[in-house]
Design an enzyme around this catalytic site. Structure first.
Site, PDB file in Angstrom:
ATOM      1  N   ASP A 162      -7.246  55.437  43.780  1.00  0.00           N
ATOM      2  CA  ASP A 162      -7.639  55.487  42.373  1.00  0.00           C
ATOM      3  C   ASP A 162      -7.875  56.925  41.919  1.00  0.00           C
ATOM      4  O   ASP A 162      -7.555  57.306  40.795  1.00  0.00           O
ATOM      5  CB  ASP A 162      -8.910  54.644  42.173  1.00  0.00           C
ATOM      6  CG  ASP A 162      -9.023  54.072  40.773  1.00  0.00           C
ATOM      7  OD1 ASP A 162      -8.399  54.615  39.858  1.00  0.00           O
ATOM      8  OD2 ASP A 162      -9.765  53.092  40.595  1.00  0.00           O
ATOM      9  N   HIS A 200     -15.727  46.810  40.973  1.00  0.00           N
ATOM     10  CA  HIS A 200     -15.035  48.102  40.862  1.00  0.00           C
ATOM     11  C   HIS A 200     -15.410  48.704  39.513  1.00  0.00           C
ATOM     12  O   HIS A 200     -14.981  48.218  38.469  1.00  0.00           O
ATOM     13  CB  HIS A 200     -13.524  47.838  40.970  1.00  0.00           C
ATOM     14  CG  HIS A 200     -12.654  49.046  40.823  1.00  0.00           C
ATOM     15  ND1 HIS A 200     -11.998  49.619  41.886  1.00  0.00           N
ATOM     16  CD2 HIS A 200     -12.288  49.762  39.733  1.00  0.00           C
ATOM     17  CE1 HIS A 200     -11.272  50.657  41.454  1.00  0.00           C
ATOM     18  NE2 HIS A 200     -11.446  50.753  40.145  1.00  0.00           N
ATOM     19  N   HIS A 215     -16.052  52.166  36.909  1.00  0.00           N
ATOM     20  CA  HIS A 215     -15.773  53.556  36.584  1.00  0.00           C
ATOM     21  C   HIS A 215     -16.970  54.140  35.856  1.00  0.00           C
ATOM     22  O   HIS A 215     -17.689  53.441  35.149  1.00  0.00           O
ATOM     23  CB  HIS A 215     -14.498  53.669  35.736  1.00  0.00           C
ATOM     24  CG  HIS A 215     -13.257  53.582  36.572  1.00  0.00           C
ATOM     25  ND1 HIS A 215     -12.468  54.664  36.838  1.00  0.00           N
ATOM     26  CD2 HIS A 215     -12.692  52.542  37.230  1.00  0.00           C
ATOM     27  CE1 HIS A 215     -11.459  54.291  37.620  1.00  0.00           C
ATOM     28  NE2 HIS A 215     -11.571  53.009  37.870  1.00  0.00           N
ATOM     29  N   CYS A 232      -7.144  55.580  35.444  1.00  0.00           N
ATOM     30  CA  CYS A 232      -5.912  54.805  35.318  1.00  0.00           C
ATOM     31  C   CYS A 232      -4.967  55.560  34.395  1.00  0.00           C
ATOM     32  O   CYS A 232      -5.284  55.776  33.231  1.00  0.00           O
ATOM     33  CB  CYS A 232      -6.209  53.415  34.757  1.00  0.00           C
ATOM     34  SG  CYS A 232      -4.713  52.502  34.395  1.00  0.00           S
ATOM     35  N   ASN A 278     -14.192  57.082  39.023  1.00  0.00           N
ATOM     36  CA  ASN A 278     -14.862  55.913  39.602  1.00  0.00           C
ATOM     37  C   ASN A 278     -16.348  56.208  39.770  1.00  0.00           C
ATOM     38  O   ASN A 278     -16.772  57.363  39.739  1.00  0.00           O
ATOM     39  CB  ASN A 278     -14.298  55.606  40.998  1.00  0.00           C
ATOM     40  CG  ASN A 278     -12.914  55.038  40.954  1.00  0.00           C
ATOM     41  OD1 ASN A 278     -11.940  55.773  40.954  1.00  0.00           O
ATOM     42  ND2 ASN A 278     -12.815  53.731  40.904  1.00  0.00           N
TER      43      ASN A 278
HETATM   44 ZN   LIG Z   1     -10.130  51.908  38.996  1.00  0.00          ZN
END
Ligand SMILES: [Zn+2]
Length: 302
Positions: free
Chosen positions: A13, A203, A205, A236, A245
């Site tokens: 990521d 998950h 950010h 992204c 993240n």
């Molecule tokens: Zn991510």
């Protein structure tokens, strides 16, 4: 014994959104250093077409390096069956599929509707069978989307139920950093009431500074598996403004200081951070813990 499980997603990521390419040899050294710090799950790359994301072109080589390290679960992301086949051939232990709850993000990111994507994951799960890699369905943009704005909660629940049918685990991802803790509690609770223990990961950010608050909210709803990225690298490329993240170093500190064991060693974590920085010296890195150091008299959780 680990009470909270952290999956380091920086090599995937983080690097996929970095402007600088990390040399393959540094990537290998970083993954090894992460494992040495006690991270037992590492998302090392993504099996996307290299033309689309050049930073992921060496993913096969990184997977092969990582699976030779004892005691870690090697995770790779795949956007489709073709990517899954490459991940399986390389020896990945777990393959994560992003399934966007935002129709617009899904079409832009993987050129499939959310329902077409669910069918793609179903085909991969059938191919994996009993001996293949673990399959995780990660519902991305589950808390909002830069393209579409609001994402209906009912749609997140509907996709989670569909994925739980054939995935080993389901995760909810705040791909663009829109989530707040009240929303996290509400959506995790709703999804958990539908799919129970199949709801595994969170998950987040840190785009708007709420990464840790959201992780704590998810913890309070029973989540014990978290993705994070060292130095807060990440984002992204298809969702403008999505960067960073939740920061691994700070997440580990939060849980350890609460008395919840992560199995991760701070000194070694900071050593891994130095390797990461050496590989992408122009990228911005974040983290309070790395700057301030551990409090006097700090004791890690037993
Ligand atoms: Zn991510």
């Amino acid at each position: 014994m680990r009470q909270v499980h952290i999956c380091e997603v920086g090599p995937r990521d983080g690097l996929q959104n970095a402007k600088q390419l990390m040399p393959t040899e540094v990537k290998k050294a970083w993954v090894s250093a992460l494992a040495a710090a006690g991270l037992t799950e590492i998302e090392v790359g993504s099996f996307v077409p290299p033309k689309l994301i050049p930073a992921m072109a060496d993913t096969e080589e990184i997977v092969r390096h990582a699976i030779a390290i004892p005691g870690i679960k090697v995770v790779a992301l795949a956007p489709n069956v073709k990517g899954f086949e490459r991940a399986r051939a390389a020896g990945a232990h777990k393959v994560t599929f992003p399934v966007s709850a935002s129709y617009q993000h899904s079409v832009s990111n993987v050129r499939m509707t959310p329902d077409q994507m669910v069918e793609e994951v179903r085909r991969a799960a059938a191919l994996a069978g009993k001996d293949g890699p673990e399959i995780e369905g990660a519902i991305s943009t589950a808390f909002g989307c830069t393209l579409q704005g609001e994402v209906p909660e009912d749609e997140v629940v509907r996709l989670a139920v569909a994925l739980a049918e054939f995935c080993g685990g389901v995760a909810l991802a705040d791909t663009v950093g829109y989530a707040n803790p009240a929303q996290v509690r509400r959506i995790f609770r709703r999804v958990k009431s539908e799919i129970g223990d199949k709801l595994e990961g969170a998950h987040f950010h840190n785009t708007r500074g709420l990464g840790l608050a959201n992780a704590l909210a998810a913890y309070e709803e029973g989540v014990r598996h978290f993705d994070s990225s060292m130095g807060g690298l990440g984002g992204c490329p298809f969702a403008p403004g999505a960067s960073g993240n939740v920061i691994t170093e700070d997440l580990v500190f939060m849980f350890e200081s609460m008395g919840l064991a992560t199995g991760i060693d701070f000194d070694r974590l900071l050593a891994a951070r130095q390797i990461m920085i050496s590989g992408v010296p122009q990228e911005p890195v974040y983290g309070h813990m790395a700057l301030a150091g551990l409090p006097k008299g700090f004791r890690a959780a037993a």
